[in-house]
Design an enzyme around this catalytic site. Structure first.
Site, PDB file in Angstrom:
ATOM      1  N   GLU A 340      57.556  81.328  42.844  1.00 23.14           N
ATOM      2  CA  GLU A 340      57.169  80.328  43.671  1.00 23.14           C
ATOM      3  C   GLU A 340      55.719  79.650  43.183  1.00 23.14           C
ATOM      4  O   GLU A 340      54.913  80.302  42.835  1.00 23.14           O
ATOM      5  CB  GLU A 340      56.504  80.575  44.916  1.00 23.14           C
ATOM      6  CG  GLU A 340      58.019  81.053  45.776  1.00 23.14           C
ATOM      7  CD  GLU A 340      57.938  81.124  47.249  1.00 23.14           C
ATOM      8  OE1 GLU A 340      58.634  80.985  48.169  1.00 23.14           O
ATOM      9  OE2 GLU A 340      56.686  81.405  47.778  1.00 23.14           O
ATOM     10  N   CYS A 341      55.958  78.461  42.798  1.00 17.26           N
ATOM     11  CA  CYS A 341      54.666  77.595  42.560  1.00 17.26           C
ATOM     12  C   CYS A 341      54.025  78.134  41.011  1.00 17.26           C
ATOM     13  O   CYS A 341      54.294  78.002  40.093  1.00 17.26           O
ATOM     14  CB  CYS A 341      53.772  77.266  43.448  1.00 17.26           C
ATOM     15  SG  CYS A 341      52.766  75.861  43.353  1.00 17.26           S
ATOM     16  N   ALA A 342      53.077  79.031  41.429  1.00 19.25           N
ATOM     17  CA  ALA A 342      52.572  79.700  40.108  1.00 19.25           C
ATOM     18  C   ALA A 342      53.321  80.522  39.277  1.00 19.25           C
ATOM     19  O   ALA A 342      53.373  80.532  38.239  1.00 19.25           O
ATOM     20  CB  ALA A 342      51.455  80.535  40.771  1.00 19.25           C
TER      21      ALA A 342
END
Length: 458
Positions: A340-342
């Site tokens: 997720e994201c990072a």
């Protein structure tokens, strides 16, 4: 149902930037120092404030987000988070009555607001007032907040950033005029400002000893300038649902316990405490590691790469070439990977020119534009987490972007329609990999946890 007896106060404000986090964190720490066992909560999807709450409380900070988990889970999550505690402090989000903006018509609503959560819990609100620029007219402000919604009780105010004894006297008179008790008066102390960056405060896990020192200073400040006895007397709650139980959410599981590696450390600080609890309840053997310096835990069968600030640590992440190769091998072997994201940035080919894992054939760069907001998305295909067609509510929060929305060998993870009526296709699915900018709360998607652990077991 079992009724919760742990009382709470909700720390709110008329607007963002009033000092809620300083007051809430300091109050948690000050109450703990006097012998209370404090349950810390944050309204909304924020990952950063709960890190400071957790330092102050000595136990995980948790979120109460009606949009990501559904309003029906707020009371059970409160019950779960208050087990073993004698008081709870709930920090609000934005202004007291600020809620979600509807994606379809851009109309504001109370959904997800601090007021909604306070009303659900039956807890009184303590308004933090940024006193700079306020004088007698504060009475009108407090009158408006006290009468705007009969379902929300303003139990008192904490006057923050007060400039002088004369200023305090005028503000107290305004509060007395409308019958709102003053619970504390906090002077202007710029040295307590916690360092911030492009997405808000620097996470406590990154700020290290300085974060501990800041929390200690906040706690001392609030202990000195706030009437803790009055806060305790004000605290109340009326929760009639039983405590949330991760085992009940995921049901029975097989005896084998696959090793699930979960990235942590300074670069991966965005996560919910319930995520690990659900993974373990579903049968996973969760082992946290730091991608800045560690290798994958022995026997890793699945990998969770949560959100955070990898752009601040790209050099050190790129230097851990052994781990990057292990992650590539894990992905090539078809193991389930939830990024997720990072995590998406870490799986990219590069981040600001620094080589990353190269699992997803895209490049990422840091930019000036903030992407922020709730999204109602549909899974466009089958993955190790979601069935095709599954609908979720998630949240985006980033200043990075990808130079391409397509990657060789990967299909699109999500689709949704933004407020302007267009169409967004986002994220990637490649074998067992599910990588996306979209943050989801596992409590709102327990079936995805079961599917992920089953895929690890397989």
């Amino acid at each position: 149902m079992v009724s919760s007896s742990v009382p709470a106060v909700v720390i709110a404000a008329p607007a963002s930037g009033s000092g809620k986090t300083t007051v809430a964190t300091g109050l948690i720490g000050a109450l703990r120092q006097t012998g209370s066992t404090v349950a810390p909560f944050k309204v909304g999807p924020d990952y950063i404030d709960p890190g400071y709450h957790g330092l102050a409380a000595g136990r995980p900070g948790r979120n109460l987000d009606t949009i990501l988990v559904g309003p029906e889970r707020i009371a059970p999550l409160y019950g779960h988070g208050t087990i073993g505690c004698d008081i709870a402090v709930v920090e609000g989000v934005m202004g007291l009555f600020d809620g979600k903006i509807d994606e379809a018509n851009s109309q504001p609503s109370a959904e997800g607001s601090t007021a909604q959560v306070a009303s659900m819990l039956g807890a009184p609100v303590v308004l933090v007032i940024d006193a700079r620029g306020h004088s007698q007219s504060l009475a009108a402000v407090l009158h408006g907040f006290s009468t705007y919604d009969s379902g929300v009780r303003i139990g008192g105010v904490i006057l923050n950033r007060v400039g002088s004894a004369r200023h305090e006297q005028v503000l107290r008179h305004a509060c007395d005029k409308v019958g709102v008790p003053v619970l504390g008066v906090v002077p202007r102390l710029a040295e307590l400002e916690v360092p911030s960056r492009h997405l808000g405060l620097i996470p406590a896990a990154e700020h290290g000893r300085a974060a501990v020192a800041a929390v200690d200073a906040m706690s001392e400040l609030i202990a000195t300038h706030v009437d803790l006895g009055a806060v305790r007397s004000l605290a109340a709650v009326h929760v009639t649902d039983g405590a949330w139980n991760p085992a009940a959410e995921v049901g029975a599981h097989a005896e084998s316990r696959p090793v699930i590696a979960m990235a942590g450390g300074p670069a991966f600080t965005f996560g919910y405490a319930e995520h690990r609890e659900l993974l373990e309840a579903a049968g996973g053997d969760v082992r946290v590691f730091d991608p800045l310096r560690d290798e994958l835990p022995t026997g890793t069968a699945a990998l969770v790469l949560p959100g955070g600030f990898p752009e601040e640590h790209a050099v050190d992440l790129a230097a851990n070439t052994v781990l990057l190769q292990q992650v590539r091998d894990l992905a090539d072997g078809g193991a389930p990977i939830h990024a997720e994201c990072a995590g998406l940035l870490y799986l990219a080919r590069s981040l600001d020119g620094h080589a990353m894992a190269g699992v997803i054939d895209v490049d990422a760069v840091f930019g000036k534009r903030l992407t922020l907001g709730y999204r109602t998305a549909v899974a466009l295909g089958e993955s190790s987490l979601f069935d095709a067609g599954a609908r979720v509510t998630g949240h985006e929060f980033h200043r990075t972007s990808l130079l391409s929305s397509e990657a060789d060998g990967a299909t699109t993870a999500w689709g949704w329609r933004p407020w302007d009526g267009g169409s967004v296709r986002e994220g990637f699915v490649r074998g067992g990999v599910h990588a996306s900018y979209l943050h989801t709360h596992p409590v709102g998607q327990p079936a995805s946890i079961v599917k992920f652990v089953d895929a690890a077991r397989g």
